[in-house]
Design an enzyme around this catalytic site. Structure first.
Site, PDB file in Angstrom:
ATOM      1  CG  HIS A  52       2.415  29.124   2.521  1.00 25.97           C
ATOM      2  ND1 HIS A  52       2.884  27.882   2.896  1.00 25.97           N
ATOM      3  CD2 HIS A  52       2.247  29.067   1.161  1.00 25.97           C
ATOM      4  CE1 HIS A  52       2.981  27.108   1.810  1.00 25.97           C
ATOM      5  NE2 HIS A  52       2.600  27.804   0.764  1.00 25.97           N
ATOM      6  CB  CYS A  59      -0.719  28.898  -2.106  1.00 21.54           C
ATOM      7  SG  CYS A  59       1.009  28.451  -2.337  1.00 21.54           S
ATOM      8  CB  THR A 107      -6.223  10.308  -4.988  1.00 19.73           C
ATOM      9  OG1 THR A 107      -5.389  10.535  -6.137  1.00 19.73           O
ATOM     10  CG2 THR A 107      -7.384   9.413  -5.367  1.00 19.73           C
ATOM     11  N   GLY A 108      -5.259  13.626  -4.475  1.00 18.62           N
ATOM     12  CA  GLY A 108      -4.164  14.454  -3.979  1.00 18.62           C
ATOM     13  C   GLY A 108      -4.584  15.290  -2.783  1.00 18.62           C
ATOM     14  CB  ALA A 109      -2.578  17.424  -0.479  1.00 25.54           C
ATOM     15  N   GLY A 147       2.713  23.189   0.812  1.00 23.90           N
ATOM     16  CA  GLY A 147       2.805  23.746  -0.532  1.00 23.90           C
ATOM     17  C   GLY A 147       3.411  22.796  -1.535  1.00 23.90           C
ATOM     18  CE  LYS A 191       4.460  29.149 -10.133  1.00 25.69           C
ATOM     19  NZ  LYS A 191       4.186  27.900  -9.379  1.00 25.69           N
TER      20      LYS A 191
END
Length: 487
Positions: A395, A282, A159-161, A313, A366
Site C-alpha cells: 500500500h 493494514c 491456507t490463506g494469503a 489487501g 477504521k
C-alpha cells in the site's frame, strides 16, 4: 495435538542456517507466480512439481466467470485499453505489433514482481533502519526456531494469503516453538504442507483445536475470530487476531509493537490465562509507523490520509483477478469480475468496503478510530480517503500532518531515519521516493516526500508519502512481533 511427522527434535544451541523452504500451498496464476509470496516460477504456466504434493485433493471446479457491468466486448471489437486498436482495422500490422509489445511489457512487469520476492532481504534498495529510535528499542529478533521448551503455536487460516505469510515470517525470524498446528476450514482440511522441512496435515478448525496451544495467530475473517477467539482464550491461549472483530472492543489491546508496546502490559505466557490481542488494520499500521515518531516530538493535532491500496489487501484471489484482468484487457477481451464489481486493471476506484451513513466507508473509519485508540488520544482529528489501485502488493499513503509544536522538515527527516521499522527514501535530485514495488516483501515501512506544508504558517505542518507491504508489516509481521513480545 498434531505433531510434525518427523518426531526428532534437533539439539538445542547454535543451529546451521537452514535454506528457505517453499510452501506447498500455492495460489496459481497464468504468470505462474505464487501470489502469497512463497514461490515463483517464471518459465512455466504450471506450479513447480516439487512444491505441490500429488496427494493434494483436486480443487472444485471454478464458478462461471462474471463480467464487469458497463464494459462492452464484441467479437473483433477494439479493446477497452486505449492503446490497442482492433486487429481488423486498417492498421492490423501495427496493432498486432502493439499487442506483442504490450505482452512483453506485461511479462517484464510480472518478472520484476517476482524478482522482488527472490531478492527478499538479500539486496535491500534502501538502508536498514537504525536499531533504536523515538526512544523505543526495536524488538529483538529471536534465533531459536523448533525447540522443546518453546511455546506451542496454532495458525488459523493457514491456507490463506496472510496465513501463508505467518509461516514465512515465523521461519524468517526463527520464532521458537515446540509444536505448530495448521488450522483452516473444513474445505481445506486434509491438505499436506511442508514447513521448515517437516510435514503437516491441515486440520479443520474446531472448538477443541486449542487444547495445549499457547499462542494462536488468527487470519480467517471476523466471523471466525468472533466464534473461535473466545473459545481459544478460555482454554488459556493468547490469541493474536488479524481481523477487525476485536479492535475496538474495550480492554482488548490494539498493538503496533514499535508504537504502543505498553498496551500489552500484563499479558504473558505461562500464567494459564488466555488473552485477546488485536492486530490493527493494514493501512493504520503503515500510517502510524511513520506518523508516530513525529507525533511524539510535535504532537499531531490533525491528520489527513489518502491511501492507495493494493490488490493484496483483498486477498490472494483479488491478486489473481488483477493479473487475469490485465491479460484480458491487453488481449481485447471483456475483463472477468469475481472479487470486485468493476474493472480493476488499468483503473482505480473508491475502496470496496461498505459506505456508512456519514459518507465514509468502513476502511476509512477504521483508520480514524484505530488511530485514536492506539495513540490513546480521543481528541486527535483524523480524516481519510481510501482508494483501491491496480498494484499487486504493498500500500501507499499520502499523509498531511498538523502539529501543536513546530517541526521543520530536516528535523522530521532525522527523526524518521532513527525510527524503528522505518527507512527514509527521499532523494529530490533523482526524484526517487518510496514505491510499492520497492517495499514489496520487505519488513520496513518507507517514507519520503518529506516537506513543509506551505498552506500553513511556519513549521506547523508536514506532508509525507509512505509505502509498506500490506501482507507483511501490515498483517503477518506485526502479529508475529506481538507474539515475540510474549516470550
Amino acid at each position: 495435538m498434531l505433531q510434525a511427522q518427523e518426531n526428532s527434535v534437533p539439539p538445542l544451541g547454535k543451529q546451521e542456517p537452514k535454506p528457505r523452504q517453499p510452501s506447498p500451498i500455492l495460489f496459481k496464476s497464468s504468470a505462474s507466480l505464487s501470489l502469497t509470496g512463497f514461490d515463483y516460477a517464471l518459465s512455466s504456466s504450471k506450479p513447480k512439481a516439487s512444491s505441490v504434493p500429488k496427494s493434494l485433493p483436486s480443487p472444485p471446479p471454478p464458478p462461471p466467470p462474471q463480467t464487469c457491468p458497463n464494459v462492452e466486448a464484441k467479437p473483433n471489437s477494439p479493446s477497452s485499453f486505449p492503446f490497442i486498436s482492433s486487429p481488423h482495422s486498417s492498421k492490423k500490422k501495427e496493432t498486432l505489433k502493439g499487442l506483442r509489445i504490450s505482452e512483453a511489457i506485461l511479462g517484464h512487469t510480472f518478472a520484476m514482481a517476482a524478482l522482488t520476492r527472490i531478492t527478499h532481504k538479500a539486496h535491500l534498495p534502501f538502508p536498514a533502519a537504525a536499531p533504536n529510535g523515538g526512544g523505543r528499542p526495536r524488538a529483538a529478533r529471536v534465533r531459536m526456531s523448533l525447540q522443546e521448551n518453546g511455546p506451542s503455536l496454532a495458525v488459523v487460516g493457514v491456507t490463506g494469503a496472510v496465513g501463508q505469510e505467518f509461516l514465512s515470517v515465523l521461519s524468517d525470524r526463527d520464532f521458537p516453538y515446540c509444536s505448530i498446528k495448521m488450522l483452516a476450514s473444513k474445505r481445506s482440511a486434509g491438505r499436506r504442507m511442508t514447513f521448515e522441512g517437516r510435514h503437516y496435515v491441515v486440520e479443520e478448525l474446531k472448538a477443541d483445536s486449542f487444547e495445549g496451544v499457547d499462542i494462536a495467530l488468527f487470519s480467517a475473517g471476523g466471523s471466525i475470530s468472533k466464534e473461535f477467539g473466545p473459545i481459544a482464550v478460555e482454554k488459556g491461549t493468547v490469541v493474536v487476531d488479524n481481523s477487525s472483530a476485536f479492535r475496538m472492543v474495550e480492554g482488548v489491546p490494539l498493538v503496533i509493537p514499535e508504537v504502543n508496546p505498553e498496551a500489552m502490559e500484563g499479558v504473558r505466557l505461562g500464567t494459564g490465562e488466555g488473552a485477546l490481542i488485536a492486530n490493527p488494520n493494514c493501512s493504520t499500521i503503515i500510517c502510524l509507523m511513520a506518523a508516530t515518531p513525529l507525533h511524539r516530538r510535535a504532537k499531531v493535532l490533525r491528520m489527513v490520509v489518502s491511501t492507495y491500496q493494493a490488490a493484496s489487501g483483498a486477498g490472494a484471489a483479488a491478486m489473481e483477478e488483477l493479473e487475469l484482468q490485465t491479460r484480458e484487457v491487453l488481449e481485447g477481451k471483456r475483463p472477468t469480475c469475481k472479487i470486485f464489481s468493476q474493472q480493476y486493471a488499468f483503473n482505480l476506484f473508491s475502496h470496496n468496503a461498505p459506505v456508512l451513513s456519514n459518507g465514509y466507508n468502513e476502511e476509512e473509519m477504521k483508520l480514524v478510530k484505530e488511530t485514536r485508540k492506539i495513540w490513546n488520544d480521543t481528541n486527535v482529528k483524523v480524516t481519510a480517503t481510501c482508494i483501491r489501485v491496480p498494484v499487486m502488493r504493498a500500500h501507499a499513503e499520502s499523509i498531511n500532518l498538523q502539529f501543536e509544536n513546530p517541526l521543520d522538515e530536516e528535523t522530521a527527516k532525522d527523526i524518521l531515519k532513527n525510527a524503528p521499522g522505518v527507512v527514509v527514501i527521499d532523494d529530490r535530485a533523482a526524484n526517487h521516493f518510496p514505491t510499492p514495488l520497492e517495499v514489496s516483501n520487505k519488513d520496513d515501512v518507507a517514507v519520503g516526500r518529506i516537506r513543509r506544508d506551505v498552506s500553513q504558517d511556519g513549521n506547523y505542518g508536514l506532508d509525507i508519502f509512505v509505502c509498506g507491504d500490506q501482507i507483511r508489516k501490515g498483517a503477518a509481521l506485526n502479529a508475529v512481533q506481538i507474539a515475540e513480545m510474549l516470550l
